[in-house]
Scaffold this active site. Structure first.
Site, short mmCIF file in Angstrom:
data_model
loop_
_atom_site.label_atom_id
_atom_site.label_comp_id
_atom_site.label_asym_id
_atom_site.label_seq_id
_atom_site.Cartn_x
_atom_site.Cartn_y
_atom_site.Cartn_z
N SER A 98 -6.95 -61.11 26.87
CA SER A 98 -7.36 -60.79 25.58
C SER A 98 -6.93 -61.77 24.68
CB SER A 98 -7.21 -59.38 25.13
OG SER A 98 -7.84 -59.07 24.04
N HIS A 123 -12.04 -60.89 27.23
CA HIS A 123 -13.09 -60.03 27.00
C HIS A 123 -13.35 -60.11 25.39
CE1 HIS A 123 -10.02 -56.82 26.30
NE2 HIS A 123 -9.86 -57.68 25.60
#
Length: 205
Positions: A98, A123
């Protein structure tokens, strides 16, 4: 609260004790080994600003082992990385997911590294919304805005088309070190310090 190791060094005035992070800071090394929140970001930003003030022409080595975290905190670190004059060499150890992967990719071009068994994951930003329907709509709009910004920045640092970034970040997208190299998140997969040492030698010449 985890125990922070102390390092004892001999000086001309006797012994001096450092916590391990302060000792690493002396060698221009900063490390994040937790989720990224406001407190973590503030500490890291302070270290980056300090190291730049010490020597703006010398690289900073930024080691990352993080599952990601708060987008606004990560963006504060990112903006500081771009703001300061010092090149920042990023190194993934363990995992960078992330916002951790986002910061890994944001290192100076040619100076982004991964160790061989590291995992990298990108993501879209996640968020929960509650309250009145109008409040939920406002929060959803903000998440979509941040998603677009993050995708554009990731496309810039990786060289991938924005359309591909949008598809790949729609769900958790895991990569090995070599796959992250092919993707453009890192430039080198290293097994020892030799690559970093080669990077530092020209600065000392």
């Amino acid at each position: 609260m985890p125990l922070i190791p102390m390092v004892i060094e001999q000086t001309s005035r006797g012994e001096r004790a450092f916590d391990i992070y302060s000792r690493l800071l002396k060698d221009r090394i900063v490390f994040i080994g937790s989720a990224i929140d406001d407190e973590t970001a503030n500490l890291l930003i302070a270290q980056l600003l300090f190291l730049e003030s010490e020597d703006p022409d010398k690289d900073i080595n930024f080691y990352i082992n993080s599952p990601g975290g708060k987008v606004s905190a990560g963006m504060a670190i990112y903006d500081t990385m771009q703001y300061i004059k010092s090149d920042i060499a990023t190194v993934c150890i363990g995992h960078a997911a992330s916002m951790g992967a986002f910061l890994l990719a944001a290192g100076a071009k040619g100076k982004r590294f991964s160790l061989p068994n590291s995992r990298i994951m990108i993501h879209q930003p996640m968020g929960g919304a509650q309250g009145q329907a109008s409040d939920i709509a406002i929060q959803a709009k903000e998440i979509l805005r941040m998603k677009d910004i993050l995708n554009q920045i990731l496309a810039h640092h990786t060289g991938k088309p924005l359309e591909q970034i949008q598809v790949d970040t729609d769900r958790d997208f895991f990569m090995s070190g070599e796959e992250a190299k092919a993707y453009g998140i890192v430039d080198h997969v290293i097994t020892d310090r030799s690559d970093l040492d080669k990077l530092e030698k020209p600065q000392e010449a």
